[in-house]
Each structure stands twice: as C-alpha cells, then as structure tokens.
Design an enzyme around this catalytic site. Structure first.
Site, PDB file in Angstrom:
ATOM      1  N   GLU A 148       0.844  -1.343  -0.023  1.00 25.25           N
ATOM      2  CA  GLU A 148       0.026   0.191   0.001  1.00 25.25           C
ATOM      3  C   GLU A 148       0.867   1.454  -0.211  1.00 25.25           C
ATOM      4  OE1 GLU A 148      -3.104  -0.249   3.087  1.00 25.25           O
ATOM      5  OE2 GLU A 148      -3.363  -1.834   2.454  1.00 25.25           O
ATOM      6  N   LYS A 200       3.793 -16.523  -0.160  1.00 21.78           N
ATOM      7  CA  LYS A 200       3.271 -15.400   0.252  1.00 21.78           C
ATOM      8  C   LYS A 200       3.003 -14.861   1.347  1.00 21.78           C
ATOM      9  CE  LYS A 200       0.369 -12.186   0.493  1.00 21.78           C
ATOM     10  NZ  LYS A 200       0.766 -10.842   0.556  1.00 21.78           N
ATOM     11  N   PHE A 245      12.982  -2.087   5.295  1.00 16.06           N
ATOM     12  CA  PHE A 245      12.922  -3.278   6.807  1.00 16.06           C
ATOM     13  C   PHE A 245      13.523  -3.116   7.679  1.00 16.06           C
ATOM     14  CE2 PHE A 245       9.741  -3.812   3.762  1.00 16.06           C
ATOM     15  CZ  PHE A 245       8.544  -4.028   3.936  1.00 16.06           C
ATOM     16  N   GLY A 253       1.981  -2.717  11.170  1.00 11.12           N
ATOM     17  CA  GLY A 253       0.219  -2.758  11.536  1.00 11.12           C
ATOM     18  C   GLY A 253       0.111  -2.831   9.931  1.00 11.12           C
ATOM     19  N   CYS A 256      -1.876  -6.877   6.262  1.00  9.97           N
ATOM     20  CA  CYS A 256      -1.517  -7.701   5.610  1.00  9.97           C
ATOM     21  C   CYS A 256      -0.535  -8.593   7.002  1.00  9.97           C
ATOM     22  CB  CYS A 256      -0.650  -7.443   4.908  1.00  9.97           C
ATOM     23  SG  CYS A 256      -1.699  -6.885   3.420  1.00  9.97           S
TER      24      CYS A 256
HETATM   25  C1  UGA Z   1       3.134  -5.621   2.987  1.00 10.28           C
HETATM   26  C2  UGA Z   1       4.280  -6.592   2.434  1.00 10.28           C
HETATM   27  O1  UGA Z   1       5.233  -5.219   2.315  1.00 10.28           O
HETATM   28  C3  UGA Z   1       3.418  -6.625   0.716  1.00 10.28           C
HETATM   29  O2  UGA Z   1       4.813  -7.115   0.098  1.00 10.28           O
HETATM   30  C4  UGA Z   1       2.562  -8.053   0.541  1.00 10.28           C
HETATM   31  O3  UGA Z   1       1.736  -7.324  -0.444  1.00 10.28           O
HETATM   32  C5  UGA Z   1       1.728  -6.538   1.567  1.00 10.28           C
HETATM   33  O4  UGA Z   1       1.824  -6.240   2.794  1.00 10.28           O
HETATM   34  C6  UGA Z   1      -0.312  -7.759   1.473  1.00 10.28           C
HETATM   35  O5  UGA Z   1       0.567  -8.692   2.269  1.00 10.28           O
HETATM   36  O6  UGA Z   1      -1.100  -7.412   0.674  1.00 10.28           O
HETATM   37  P1  UGA Z   1       2.175  -3.425   2.741  1.00 10.28           P
HETATM   38  O7  UGA Z   1       1.067  -4.070   4.389  1.00 10.28           O
HETATM   39  O8  UGA Z   1       1.078  -2.321   2.438  1.00 10.28           O
HETATM   40  O9  UGA Z   1       2.548  -4.939   2.389  1.00 10.28           O
HETATM   41  O10 UGA Z   1       2.894  -3.142   3.537  1.00 10.28           O
HETATM   42  P2  UGA Z   1       4.368  -2.964   4.032  1.00 10.28           P
HETATM   43  O11 UGA Z   1       4.955  -1.079   3.668  1.00 10.28           O
HETATM   44  O12 UGA Z   1       5.241  -4.022   4.485  1.00 10.28           O
HETATM   45  O13 UGA Z   1       4.485  -2.508   6.073  1.00 10.28           O
HETATM   46  C7  UGA Z   1       3.928  -2.692   7.158  1.00 10.28           C
HETATM   47  C8  UGA Z   1       4.162  -1.928   8.095  1.00 10.28           C
HETATM   48  O14 UGA Z   1       5.589  -2.379   8.491  1.00 10.28           O
HETATM   49  C9  UGA Z   1       3.511  -0.762   8.178  1.00 10.28           C
HETATM   50  O15 UGA Z   1       3.107  -0.639   9.607  1.00 10.28           O
HETATM   51  C10 UGA Z   1       5.287   0.376   8.600  1.00 10.28           C
HETATM   52  O16 UGA Z   1       5.235   0.964   8.767  1.00 10.28           O
HETATM   53  C11 UGA Z   1       6.016  -1.172   9.419  1.00 10.28           C
HETATM   54  N1  UGA Z   1       7.442  -1.094   8.930  1.00 10.28           N
HETATM   55  C12 UGA Z   1       7.810  -1.107   7.383  1.00 10.28           C
HETATM   56  C13 UGA Z   1       8.549  -0.741   9.777  1.00 10.28           C
HETATM   57  O17 UGA Z   1       7.660  -0.585  10.977  1.00 10.28           O
HETATM   58  N2  UGA Z   1       9.768  -0.766  10.054  1.00 10.28           N
HETATM   59  C14 UGA Z   1      10.268  -1.234   8.415  1.00 10.28           C
HETATM   60  O18 UGA Z   1      11.674  -0.653   8.103  1.00 10.28           O
HETATM   61  C15 UGA Z   1       9.426  -1.283   7.388  1.00 10.28           C
END
Ligand code: UGA
Length: 431
Positions: A148, A200, A245, A253, A256
C-alpha cells in the site's frame, strides 16, 4: 484479452487497473453496489498516490468497467482474477467465506471452463482443495506482493510473479498476461500451488521478522545509550542483510502482516508446528506499541491534565488505511488515561474519526485540519506516522507552538534534527 477481476478493494482495484494499463479490457466485479457505483464514476475512497488519476484515465478510455452482476462477468471472459478479502475470523484463522462465495457464484452460472487466478492470500492447501471441489475450473495461485502506498508502481512493475497450478495451460496463460509486466522472463516463477500459497506467508513473515528484530535491538539500544539508526546503517551495508525493513518504531500494522501472521500461526498449529520465531515476532510487535505508550503515560504521571498533539493515524505513509494501525492502540490508551488529544493525519482523519466515534472518551479527541494548529498549546507532540509533510517540519516552528518542547517520536523522524535543539525533551525509539 478480456479479463474479469473479482473484488474491488485495494488489491482488486489496483490489479484491475494494472491489467487495463497493459491494454486488456477489464471488468471488475464486487458485491458492494455503493462501491461499484462510485468506481463507475471514477471515484474511490482509497487514498493511494496516482490512483484517482489512473482510475479516471482508464474509465474514460473505457478500458475498465465495474459491475455487481456475476452473470455479466461470466459471459465477459473465461479468465478470472480473484482478489476478495480473506480477513481473520474470531479465532485468528483465515476466513475464506468471501472467496468461497465468489467461486460458488461463478460455478452456478458458468457454462464454459474458466481459469481462476487467486490473488487473495489463502492458507497453503486451499487451491488443492478448490481444484477437487471445482474440477470445471483451472486454478492458479498467484499471490500479490504489492505494498500500500506504492501499490500502482508495484503492480505495474512487479519484482516477480509466481504462478502455482496443476494445469500447465493455465500457467502458460498467466505467463502470457504477466510477461509484459516483467523485466526478465526469469522473474516469472512457476511452482506447485501449495508452495505458491506458502511463499506469500513466508514473504510477509520474513519482512515482519526483520521489523521485530530491529525493534528488539532498539530496546537494547535504549538500555545501553546506543543508537538503533547507527546500528541499522551498519547492518544495511552488508549485502546479505540490505537496507530495507530496518526501521525501528512502534511496530508493524496494516491489513496484511498482523492478519497473515495470525493465520499462519493458527494454520501451523493445526499441522502440529509451533513456529516459535513467528510467535516471538508477533509478541515483540505487540510490546513495541505498549512500551511507547508507557513512555508517554510515564512522562506525565501525576502532572495533572495535559493536552497532546498527535501526528499520524495511518499504518504507514501514503495511505489512508488505518487497519491494525499501531496509532489506534496508542490513541485508545491515551484517551483512557484522560489526556486531551488533538489529532491530524493528512489523509486518514475521517477514518480515524469514524473509528473513535463510539469511544467512551471520544469527546477528548479533537480532529484538526493541519499539522501546525494541531500542536498549538499542546504539552507534547506525538508522531505516529512518518508522512513526508511531518518529516519536512522545522523543529524551530514546533517549539514556538508547543507549551513544553517535548516530543515522542514513534517513527524517529526527528532523530537527526533533535541535535540542533539542546532544550528539546525528545523520546524516540532505540535512541
Ligand atoms: C505488506 C508487504 O510489504 C507486501 O509485499 C504485501 O503484498 C502486503 O503486505 C500484503 O500482504 O498485501 P503493506 O502492508 O502495504 O505491504 O506495508 P509494508 O510497507 O510492508 O509495511 C507494513 C508495516 O510495517 C507498516 O506498519 C510499516 O510502518 C511497518 N514497517 C515497515 C516498519 O515498522 N519498519 C520498517 O522498516 C518497514
């Protein structure tokens, strides 16, 4: 080609638009009549960079249409992508009822053989089961990896496409659809459906585990007076680890990671597998929110009524999605501790307002329309989402508006700038 996409949520809509962009004629189907009416007029509630413009363009070009009617869908094409929600049920298991209902409707009305490409996240073994229940369909598992906030770019330029099927011809069909999206032919990966479904869960587990691992080290940094951002920078240059990451903060959060990890843990325990690491990943994530909230509550203990400014509610920047956002848990606890809150998020204000409208302390949450008026006359600023608008803020301006120059930064956006202000009372994560 003519293609049907079932599900007009985040993944379904973006998938449909990406297919339309590659010159396919797409019919997107959803049971929600209100949503279909809006989409037909090129309007969507989802905030995502470029999405509104892209939707308008594809609707005007007549490359995409929307409908609630499965009979129309069935005659439209024999190629059907399914991207309906698979939420958690009350036990944390993956609820397949939307998917089952879509398949039931398709088989009720179908006369010809169809290829069904499942984009929804489903437990391993789901397609094996579906294939025996619906022998008239050829199923392909092709999980979606888009993020997203970058959904369109990810859907248009996927790093890889996975196709898991028992039917060679179905895989070749999916290959022909996706090859124009890919840089290299080798980015199309064929496998059995159960491995595809498991990939996945494994992908989201690896990413969530990195976040919990860096967050675990952030706690140690706080004890030792070390800096988690320096540690992350030192890790990132190792090509085996890489830079992504590794951002410590208030935890992951979204719609997903939390749901998929719950579903995986439940699924694995049914297979008598404990998945100890993933259980710990979840527990570290839960503690991260709690620890940050306690820092705020602890700082104001016995100091009378205080007013706090909150920046950010979305689970990450560039989206208005607040599902499982760490911010919601923090706001809830602060309300329960009787703080007065002023809140602002550039795109998630109305979702956050709706979320808390039934809260017993809702009157203590004031929704604001810009970041600077939010901090005016507050005792502290709390940062919960790292929107670029917040990152660009000059702390001098923040200081001039706050009563106390106190910041709780759940995303470490001011970790560098704080050094320019000796009078700043700053609390980050792992700093
Ligand atoms: C995640 C996956 O990254 C996608 O590849 C996958 O397609 C998607 O889930 C899904 O299963 O549909 P998304 O939930 O959109 O994507 O967001 P992310 O960018 O992965 O972030 C997820 C959470 O992790 C966020 O709350 C973000 O703030 C947190 N995060 C991310 C951290 O706290 N630290 C980081 O270094 C990266």
């Amino acid at each position: 080609m003519k293609i049907v996409v079932i599900g007009a949520g985040h993944i379904g809509l973006v998938t449909a638009l990406s297919l339309a962009h590659h010159s396919h004629e797409v019919l997107c189907v959803d049971v929600d009549q209100k949503k279909i009416n809006s989409l037909s007029e090129a309007r969507t509630d989802i905030y995502e960079p470029q999405l509104a413009e892209f939707l308008k363009c594809k609707v005007i070009q007549n490359k995409i249409r929307f409908s609630c009617d499965y009979s129309v869908a069935i005659h439209f094409s024999n190629i059907v992508f399914v991207a309906v929600g698979t939420p958690s049920d009350e036990h944390g298991c993956c609820d397949l009822s939307f998917l089952e209902s879509a398949l039931y409707q398709l088989q009720q009305k179908s006369v010809s053989k169809k290829t069904i490409i499942i984009k929804s996240t489903v437990p391993p073994g789901t397609i094996r089961k579906f294939q025996s229940v619906y022998p008239q369909f050829d199923f392909v598992s092709s999980p979606e990896f888009l993020r997203e906030g970058q959904a369109l770019q990810d859907a248009l330029n996927p790093e890889r496409v996975i196709a898991g099927s028992y039917s060679k011809s179905a895989v070749e069909l999916v290959r022909s659809i996706y090859l124009p999206f890919l840089k290299n032919e080798s980015d199309f990966i064929e496998m059995d459906p159960t491995s595809s479904e498991l990939t996945k869960y494994a992908a989201n587990s690896f990413l969530a585990a990195r976040i919990s691992l860096i967050n675990e080290f952030s706690k140690l940094c706080e004890k030792l007076g070390a800096n988690i951002e320096s540690v992350a920078a030192g890790l990132a240059k190792d090509s085996r680890i890489g830079p992504l990451f590794l951002k410590a903060g208030i935890g992951y959060g979204g719609s997903c990671f939390p749901k998929d990890i719950d579903a995986l843990l439940n699924f694995a325990s049914l297979q008598n597998e404990e998945m100890k690491i993933m259980r710990a990943v979840k527990s570290v994530n839960d503690q991260q929110v709690e620890a940050f909230t306690q820092k705020i509550i602890g700082a104001f203990r016995n100091s009378g009524k205080k007013s706090l400014a909150i920046w950010g509610g979305a689970f990450k920047p560039d989206t208005n999605d607040i599902r499982e956002a760490p911010a919601l848990k923090i706001i809830d606890q602060l309300l329960c501790h009787d703080f007065d809150l002023k809140f602002y998020d550039p795109f998630a204000n109305s979702n956050v307002g709706l979320h808390f409208q039934e809260h017993s302390k809702a009157a203590k949450l004031q929704m604001m329309t810009d970041k600077m008026s939010t901090i005016e006359d507050s005792h502290a600023l709390i940062v919960l989402t790292e929107w670029s608008d917040f990152i660009e803020t000059d702390l001098k301006d923040v200081k001039s508006k706050l009563i106390d120059f106190k910041i709780f930064d759940g995303r470490n956006i001011f970790s560098e700038q704080r050094h320019q202000h000796i009078d700043l009372d700053y609390t980050g994560v792992g700093l």
